[in-house]
Design a protein around this motif. Sequence first.
Motif, mmCIF file in Angstrom:
data_model
loop_
_atom_site.group_PDB
_atom_site.id
_atom_site.type_symbol
_atom_site.label_atom_id
_atom_site.label_comp_id
_atom_site.label_asym_id
_atom_site.label_seq_id
_atom_site.Cartn_x
_atom_site.Cartn_y
_atom_site.Cartn_z
ATOM 1 N N TRP A 182 0.838 -1.190 0.000
ATOM 2 C CA TRP A 182 0.000 0.000 0.000
ATOM 3 C C TRP A 182 0.874 1.240 0.000
ATOM 4 N N SER A 183 0.615 2.150 -0.918
ATOM 5 C CA SER A 183 1.325 3.423 -0.964
ATOM 6 C C SER A 183 0.424 4.507 -0.398
ATOM 7 N N GLY A 184 0.829 5.086 0.724
ATOM 8 C CA GLY A 184 0.048 6.163 1.306
ATOM 9 C C GLY A 184 0.029 7.394 0.438
ATOM 10 N N ALA A 185 1.130 7.668 -0.247
ATOM 11 C CA ALA A 185 1.205 8.851 -1.102
ATOM 12 C C ALA A 185 0.289 8.728 -2.314
ATOM 13 N N GLY B 222 -2.153 6.474 -2.491
ATOM 14 C CA GLY B 222 -3.482 6.079 -2.052
ATOM 15 C C GLY B 222 -4.006 4.861 -2.773
ATOM 16 N N ARG B 223 -3.114 3.899 -3.020
ATOM 17 C CA ARG B 223 -3.541 2.699 -3.730
ATOM 18 C C ARG B 223 -2.591 1.547 -3.438
ATOM 19 N N TRP B 224 -3.044 0.365 -3.792
ATOM 20 C CA TRP B 224 -2.236 -0.842 -3.669
ATOM 21 C C TRP B 224 -1.476 -1.109 -4.963
ATOM 22 N N SER B 225 -0.270 -1.612 -4.823
ATOM 23 C CA SER B 225 0.498 -2.130 -5.947
ATOM 24 C C SER B 225 0.720 -3.612 -5.694
ATOM 25 N N VAL B 226 0.242 -4.439 -6.618
ATOM 26 C CA VAL B 226 0.231 -5.891 -6.422
ATOM 27 C C VAL B 226 1.056 -6.562 -7.520
ATOM 28 N N GLU B 227 2.008 -7.366 -7.121
ATOM 29 C CA GLU B 227 2.834 -8.099 -8.080
ATOM 30 C C GLU B 227 2.326 -9.527 -8.200
ATOM 31 N N ALA B 228 2.155 -9.971 -9.441
ATOM 32 C CA ALA B 228 1.679 -11.321 -9.708
ATOM 33 C C ALA B 228 2.571 -11.959 -10.762
ATOM 34 N N VAL B 229 2.896 -13.218 -10.551
ATOM 35 C CA VAL B 229 3.748 -13.957 -11.487
ATOM 36 C C VAL B 229 2.881 -14.815 -12.392
ATOM 37 N N ASP B 230 3.092 -14.668 -13.696
ATOM 38 C CA ASP B 230 2.459 -15.555 -14.663
ATOM 39 C C ASP B 230 3.240 -16.867 -14.619
ATOM 40 N N THR C 128 -2.575 -2.401 -9.997
ATOM 41 C CA THR C 128 -2.851 -1.429 -8.949
ATOM 42 C C THR C 128 -4.361 -1.378 -8.702
ATOM 43 N N CYS C 129 -4.718 -1.031 -7.483
ATOM 44 C CA CYS C 129 -6.137 -0.968 -7.133
ATOM 45 C C CYS C 129 -6.320 -0.023 -5.959
ATOM 46 N N ASP C 130 -7.545 0.425 -5.788
ATOM 47 C CA ASP C 130 -7.873 1.287 -4.657
ATOM 48 C C ASP C 130 -8.222 0.477 -3.417
ATOM 49 N N PHE C 131 -8.772 -0.716 -3.646
ATOM 50 C CA PHE C 131 -9.176 -1.573 -2.532
ATOM 51 C C PHE C 131 -8.804 -3.011 -2.875
ATOM 52 N N LEU C 132 -8.238 -3.718 -1.894
ATOM 53 C CA LEU C 132 -7.751 -5.078 -2.119
ATOM 54 C C LEU C 132 -8.544 -6.060 -1.259
ATOM 55 N N MET D 105 -17.910 5.230 1.521
ATOM 56 C CA MET D 105 -16.733 6.019 1.175
ATOM 57 C C MET D 105 -16.976 6.821 -0.107
ATOM 58 N N ASP D 106 -17.603 6.188 -1.069
ATOM 59 C CA ASP D 106 -17.854 6.846 -2.347
ATOM 60 C C ASP D 106 -18.779 8.051 -2.175
ATOM 61 N N GLU D 107 -19.823 7.885 -1.382
ATOM 62 C CA GLU D 107 -20.795 8.960 -1.183
ATOM 63 C C GLU D 107 -20.188 10.162 -0.472
ATOM 64 N N ARG D 108 -19.170 9.926 0.371
ATOM 65 C CA ARG D 108 -18.588 11.008 1.157
ATOM 66 C C ARG D 108 -17.224 11.458 0.651
ATOM 67 N N GLY D 109 -16.798 10.883 -0.449
ATOM 68 C CA GLY D 109 -15.534 11.293 -1.037
ATOM 69 C C GLY D 109 -14.306 10.753 -0.332
ATOM 70 N N TYR D 110 -14.460 9.754 0.530
ATOM 71 C CA TYR D 110 -13.306 9.155 1.196
ATOM 72 C C TYR D 110 -12.601 8.196 0.248
ATOM 73 N N THR D 111 -11.289 8.182 0.320
ATOM 74 C CA THR D 111 -10.514 7.258 -0.507
ATOM 75 C C THR D 111 -9.727 6.254 0.317
ATOM 76 N N ARG D 112 -9.715 6.445 1.636
ATOM 77 C CA ARG D 112 -8.942 5.530 2.485
ATOM 78 C C ARG D 112 -9.697 5.255 3.765
#
Length: 498
Positions: free
Chosen positions: A110-113, A115-123, A133-137, A410-417
């Motif tokens: 999770w990157s606080g700066a 505001g999202r997740w970075s996920v590494e996946a191996v094929d 990357t995603c906003d919610f995991l 969160m969406d209705e109130r503009g929260y992202t975290r």
Amino acid sequence: MSENHVDVLIIGAGISGIGAACHLTRDFPRRSYHILERRQAIGGTWDLFRYPGIRSDSDMYTFGFNFRPWKGNHVLADGTSIREYVNATADEYGVPEHITFGRKVVRADWSGAAGRWSVEAVDESTGTTETWTCDFLIAGTGYYNYDSGYRPDFPGEENFSGELIHPQHWPADLDYAGKRVVVIGSGATAVTLVPAMAETAAHVTMLQRSPSYILALPAFDKISYLLKKVLPDTTVYRMARGRNILLQRAMYAVARRRPDFVRKVVLAGARRQLGPGADLSAFQPKYNPWDQRLCIVPDGDLFASIRQGRADVITDTIETFTPNGIRLASGRELQADIIIAATGLQVQLMGGASISVDGEPVALNHVMSYKSVLVEDVPNFAFIYGYTNASWTLKADIACEYITRLLKYMDERGYTRVVPRGSDEVRGTDSVLGSLNSGYVQRGNAHLPRQGLEAPWQVLNNYLRDAPMMRRSKIADDALEFSRVSAVVPDEAEAVQA
């Protein structure tokens, strides 16, 4: 910005992951989502395990999704039927087009700066690494290791001339017809394997170190079958589901309050199945009912195999394997062509992936679970797991409902975290699986998230209390910290962190 970005990223396409995707589609279609699945098919546990007789150990009216009726009449369904049900559910909600198969998630940060997740996946087919990357995991991975089950090293096993197999990796071409089989274990897998293999094997012996409580239930739901003749399937499903939820809860509550009474009831059932004068010592555990999960056998199939002489149960310990079988501590030798080590699972979280917040590793066994869904000090992250004393899907369903409610709020109130914040005053020592003393729980206890001493940190394992909390309680409380993070592209986020 990564091309592989979605609002919600789900890890795992089993019961939990498919359920989460369907709930998002139903309740919050504005959110984009994707699923990363390591295997090449939908189903999770039900795609992995292929041993003879595999079936649910919970009734299908509560194991099925709450939004899609189970239309069969068998109380406990076989693995193939469950796979077909999960796949049909996924198809109905258009989930397969949102799945990338063959991807093993290895890291999530999770990157606080940003505001999202970075996920590494191996094929795993090519060895190349992808970044999502995603906003919610959401972790729908369950809590056991798919690569290897628990199998102790047996003394002298190298001397055994036959086949030694763990049910988690069942050989598709195994021929056990006319063979002598020993199944080591006394849990749900063992009591399923024994009657299934006894149909064609020369003889099957269930070798247990200690007994389990085994309860025979009707395989066919006659009441629901008759009601379907006059009522819609959905109505009958709701009625049967409600009835079974209450019965499950009542049985568990009585077992905890009056364990001697429940012990007598279960043993009386075994006596009826085996006949008067039968030796019940192999079915009398030293622990109380529901200290471990009860083993359910449809129409008493295990007891029937024993009664007919095609199987038996022995309580003893292993001294050593021999070329022709197993020598027990009592001195008796069991002859075997095939030995099945139904010795359980190994606990593993996130499918083995590491998780971190701003580069700092998160030790999931040191943080508490919030409402049995979110995780203390980890932003925008949900971990779905089921009940230990009822059907897995009962809990997974209401967990997904809570997640969609949270995202809408969160969406209705503009929260992202959103991040849960706990305190030492409510911190407990039990894991999220509580006091259950099953072998896999005891072995994995140190690796599991903790639970608190009071709500919302305490794991209730009670659907009748959890469902109202998940569906109707206020989203905002003193334990949840909400904030807004301005959208920052990855390069800018790295500069901010620097």
